[in-house]
Motif scaffolding. Structure first.
Motif, PDB file in Angstrom:
ATOM      1  N   THR A 223       0.638  -1.359  -0.134  1.00  0.00           N
ATOM      2  CA  THR A 223       0.122   0.135  -0.080  1.00  0.00           C
ATOM      3  C   THR A 223       0.801   1.122  -0.245  1.00  0.00           C
ATOM      4  O   THR A 223       1.589   1.442   0.859  1.00  0.00           O
ATOM      5  N   THR A 376      -5.340   3.213  -1.068  1.00  0.00           N
ATOM      6  CA  THR A 376      -5.736   2.241  -1.647  1.00  0.00           C
ATOM      7  C   THR A 376      -5.340   0.465  -1.243  1.00  0.00           C
ATOM      8  O   THR A 376      -4.170   0.276  -1.871  1.00  0.00           O
ATOM      9  N   THR A 378      -4.778  -3.268  -0.528  1.00  0.00           N
ATOM     10  CA  THR A 378      -5.324  -4.364  -1.174  1.00  0.00           C
ATOM     11  C   THR A 378      -4.485  -6.141  -0.847  1.00  0.00           C
ATOM     12  O   THR A 378      -3.446  -6.301  -0.751  1.00  0.00           O
ATOM     13  N   SER A 381      -3.668 -11.374  -5.265  1.00  0.00           N
ATOM     14  CA  SER A 381      -4.374 -12.227  -5.964  1.00  0.00           C
ATOM     15  C   SER A 381      -3.765 -13.365  -5.746  1.00  0.00           C
ATOM     16  O   SER A 381      -2.942 -13.737  -6.022  1.00  0.00           O
ATOM     17  N   LYS A 416      -3.531  -2.492  -8.625  1.00  0.00           N
ATOM     18  CA  LYS A 416      -4.629  -2.694  -7.000  1.00  0.00           C
ATOM     19  C   LYS A 416      -5.653  -2.163  -6.590  1.00  0.00           C
ATOM     20  O   LYS A 416      -6.396  -2.664  -6.304  1.00  0.00           O
ATOM     21  N   ARG A 419      -7.639  -4.811  -7.805  1.00  0.00           N
ATOM     22  CA  ARG A 419      -7.893  -6.314  -7.000  1.00  0.00           C
ATOM     23  C   ARG A 419      -8.576  -5.721  -6.048  1.00  0.00           C
ATOM     24  O   ARG A 419      -9.603  -6.207  -5.184  1.00  0.00           O
ATOM     25  N   ALA A 420      -8.644  -3.534  -6.096  1.00  0.00           N
ATOM     26  CA  ALA A 420      -9.543  -3.246  -5.208  1.00  0.00           C
ATOM     27  C   ALA A 420     -10.769  -3.824  -5.441  1.00  0.00           C
ATOM     28  O   ALA A 420     -12.179  -3.778  -4.513  1.00  0.00           O
TER      29      ALA A 420
END
Ligand code: ZN
Length: 468
Positions: A223, A376, A378, A381, A416, A419-420
């Motif tokens: 992050t 953000t 995350t 994955s 990200k 992903r978020a």
């Protein structure tokens, strides 16, 4: 990263005349000339925040897609947040019954000051086996390769078994507002099962061209967070100094941050990364990776990894001072002093926890904090067999049987935001670079000419494998 690549003496000793572009063995590869034309045009458009030419670049690419046979109704350019996004849908036959795949890259680049560079940053220069110019690596390499392979595959009449969607952002290097727009406002155009990101991934190659230790696929990122910390003071005449002084207090705060080491952190992904990479890395560094993978509390391993800028960020959160401002006159006591602290926070750790730690470390209630970035956070994955299999084919094309090792980026990418939003993202670009060669964000950015053409072939194999 701001490192002069050549001392003046080395430069004059090298003094190799620039080559004409495309004067090499690759010129004959399918769409090789088109790729170079698009790459050159893209590098020479100043798609930085200040120069503002990203919308122009987006429109140029859109026109290329239209010329290449993509219907105008499947090409979308939208100006957002002072920049632009580009979305292009490559329609499949739907035979796989699977949802689309998005392919992400960014059109913008970090600012470059011509006076600081050896060569003009906004001219694509081929010299000594390299392409030089801002964005040659980050990320006009990935952006061009994805674009050209859409054009090539279309020209060859290939029809994917599911839709492929280009989702190019326009401010990845600054606010990433355009990325959020791609994911949120344009969701019906970009919605997909997962994302292949052309802005991360690759391997470190050696001078002799021998097989690298591994191919790194980005599957997680830290992050990004920034705070401005400020000390204010009534100030006064500099001939009447006092003990309280905004600059000194800020300096003390910064020294405390420098001296603080955040606790060691790890997850399955980072341990697997260190285990795999350690087995193929020689010397103390390799030993430290293997020992860390086996036991993340191993102090020698942590110390050794943290001494290396390439790996310190993989062992935990880092925070560092990046900008400084203070005072208003030579002959006045400073009324304020401020610094930017940029943090790369390990997945799973909240922003509030890091801020509290910094406040405790600084230990001065007069230092105020202001968040200057909309962060953000995350999760990694999940690894996918289909992505790994397709990627392995593309990697084998250059380095047969090279092992793919998932890794966590310490830097941030568009991935990200996908992903978020619940769309997994994988950094799979074929970035084959020599150690310390890329200089992304810094001076004299360059990539090997060979890498440019390898990456074209990489995406060709990858797209056909993932949707064929
Ligand atoms: Zn990038």
């Amino acid at each position: 990263m701001f490192k002069k690549l050549f001392a003046a003496t080395t430069l004059s000793a090298l003094m190799i005349a620039p080559q004409a572009l495309g004067e090499d063995a690759h010129a004959g590869m399918p769409f090789g000339a088109k790729a170079l034309e698009i790459y050159k045009t893209a590098v020479e458009m100043k798609s930085t925040k200040n120069h503002g030419e990203t919308p122009k670049l987006a429109r140029y690419l859109a026109a290329e897609f239209e010329k290449g046979g993509f219907p105008a109704s499947d090409i979308h350019v939208a100006e957002v947040a002072g920049t632009a996004v580009l979305i292009v849908r490559y329609r499949g036959d739907g035979l796989s019954g699977k949802r689309p795949i998005s392919i992400s890259a960014h059109m913008d680049v970090v600012e470059a000051k011509a006076e600081d560079w050896v060569r003009d940053p906004f001219t694509l220069i081929q010299e000594d086996g390299y392409f030089f110019g801002r964005g040659t690596a980050d990320d006009k390499l990935g952006m061009t390769s994805v674009t050209v392979n859409f054009l090539r595959l279309k020209a060859e009449g290939w029809v994917p078994n599911r839709d492929l969607i280009i989702a190019f952002s326009g401010d990845e290097e600054t606010g990433m507002r355009s990325t959020r727009t791609l994911v949120n406002e344009f969701r019906e155009l970009t919605d997909s099962e997962f994302v292949l990101n052309a802005d991360a991934g690759g391997a470190t190659v050696t001078l002799d061209g021998s097989t690298p230790a591994s191919f790194r696929m980005q599957a997680a990122e830290k992050t990004y967070a920034s705070w401005e910390i400020t000390v204010t003071n009534p100030g006064g005449h500099s001939s009447r100094p006092r003990d309280d002084n905004a600059i000194y207090e800020l300096a003390e705060a910064l020294i405390n941050i420098r001296n603080h080491k955040f606790p060691v952190r790890y997850n399955d992904l980072t341990r697997t990364f260190f285990r795999g990479t350690g087995a193929k890395t020689s010397g103390d560094l390799g030993k430290a990776m293997a020992r860390f993978a086996a036991d993340p509390t191993d102090e020698w391993a942590v110390k050794t990894l943290r001494a290396d800028p390439s790996f310190v960020g993989t062992t935990g959160t880092t925070c560092v001072a990046t900008q400084l401002r203070g005072g208003h006159a030579q002959n006045a006591l400073p009324q304020s002093a401020a610094a930017t602290i940029n943090c790369r926070i390990f997945p799973g750790i909240g922003l509030a926890e890091i801020k509290t730690t910094l406040e405790r470390v600084i230990g001065n209630k007069d230092v105020t904090f202001k968040s200057v970035y909309d962060s953000t956070a995350t999760d990694p994955s999940p690894l996918r067999a289909d992505v790994l299999a397709a990627l392995q084919k593309a990697v084998d094309n250059k380095f047969p049987d090279l092992e793919i090792i998932p890794f966590m980026s310490s830097g941030g990418t568009d991935g990200k935001h996908f992903r978020a939003a619940g769309i997994p993202s994988y950094g799979v670009n074929g970035g084959y670079h020599r150690a310390n060669d890329v200089n992304a964000h810094g001076l004299n950015e360059r990539i090997l000419v060979q890498t440019f053409y390898d990456n074209l072939a990489h995406w060709y194999v990858l797209l056909k494998a993932i949707a064929g």
